[in-house]
Design an enzyme around this catalytic site. Structure first.
Site, PDB file in Angstrom:
ATOM      1  N   CYS B  78     -57.097  -6.619   4.613  1.00 32.45           N
ATOM      2  CA  CYS B  78     -56.012  -6.174   3.717  1.00 32.45           C
ATOM      3  C   CYS B  78     -54.935  -7.245   3.617  1.00 32.45           C
ATOM      4  O   CYS B  78     -54.405  -7.716   4.626  1.00 32.45           O
ATOM      5  CB  CYS B  78     -55.396  -4.884   4.242  1.00 32.45           C
ATOM      6  N   VAL B  79     -54.596  -7.611   2.389  1.00 34.03           N
ATOM      7  CA  VAL B  79     -53.660  -8.713   2.184  1.00 34.03           C
ATOM      8  C   VAL B  79     -52.263  -8.401   2.719  1.00 34.03           C
ATOM      9  O   VAL B  79     -51.642  -9.254   3.372  1.00 34.03           O
ATOM     10  CB  VAL B  79     -53.618  -9.134   0.693  1.00 34.03           C
TER      11      VAL B  79
END
Lengths: 137, 130
Positions: B78-79
């Site tokens: 997840c960024v």
């Protein structure tokens, strides 16, 4: 991508809003996930009920107060928000301690209505049993 | 069956990553498909190639990277969670003016939409974490 698939998806929030990051990052999933137009429910139980406490003030712990973001749940088309009654009672809380979260009812000329519904543990268990996907934070 | 896997804890502190890995391997060996492994919360720390665990113990990052290389499993970090915790690919490092990246082979950085897609498209989404 995932076109035409509509699943029953429940987000379960069981941790206090501060102390760990799960509540904040869990809320981020709910808000991002809204774009996917699933049959979404959001439940608050155990210490997760503290996430909806009114008047949160994080100044003394130096952590961002993100509690206002819960008020946007209605704007993100979330319509099923549950708080477990027993979890509130076990913590000496009742619904008057929670922030007012409303949504605009598109079927009633945009009237503002309360979004959060208090349910008991048995009913929540039933809701859980109906889901396709449960994400717990 | 098509499985999506969500890993919510970093390596070593918790067993979640170990168990998720073993679940993924067992699922594939049994003829199932692992559609995607999504790393969230401290789970993003599984994807740094700069960890140096003792040589007489398992190396979680290398196990995951090998799984991606040999089985083509999609490992997604997840960024937003990665930015908080300093997990960067070359693009992210450049975008934020950092002097290096640390993402491990086989992992890619993307958004929470990838978790939603896994939840919707897989037959089961299995979560590993506390």
């Amino acid at each position: 991508m995932a076109e035409g698939i509509k699943k029953k998806l429940l987000y379960v929030n069981r941790k206090a809003p501060y102390g760990t990051i799960y509540a904040l990052e869990g809320l981020e999933v709910v808000l991002v996930g809204a774009a996917f137009e699933q049959d979404v429910s959001v439940a608050f139980l155990d210490d997760g009920v503290f996430q909806l406490l009114d008047g949160q003030d994080t100044a003394d712990i130096g952590v961002k107060n993100f509690s206002r973001a819960y008020k946007a749940l209605g704007d993100f088309e979330v319509r099923k928000v549950y708080v477990e009654r027993e979890s509130l009672a076990e913590r000496g809380l009742d619904s008057a301690d929670l922030m007012q979260i409303t949504y605009e009812d598109e079927n009633d000329d945009g009237a503002e209505k309360p979004l959060v519904r208090l349910i008991d543990r048995r009913e929540l268990a039933h809701i859980m049993s109906e889901q396709d996907v449960i994400l717990s934070f | 069956m098509r499985f999506g896997i969500l890993v919510n804890e970093g390596p070593y502190t918790h067993q979640a990553s170990d168990t998720a890995y073993r679940f993924a391997v067992a699922a594939i060996e049994s003829g199932h498909e692992v559609f995607r492994v999504f790393f969230y919360h401290d789970g993003v720390n599984n994807g740094t190639r700069l960890s140096v665990p003792p040589r007489d113990d398992r190396n979680m990052q290398m196990l995951w990277s090998d799984l991606a290389a040999k089985q083509g499993v999609d490992l997604v970090i997840c960024v937003a969670a990665a930015q908080r915790r300093g997990i960067l690919d070359a693009n992210e490092a450049k975008r934020h003016g950092k002097d290096g990246d640390n993402i491990a082979p086989g992992f890619r950085i993307s958004g929470l939409g990838q978790l939603m897609e896994a939840a919707i498209e897989a037959d089961r989404l299995v979560t590993f974490g506390d």
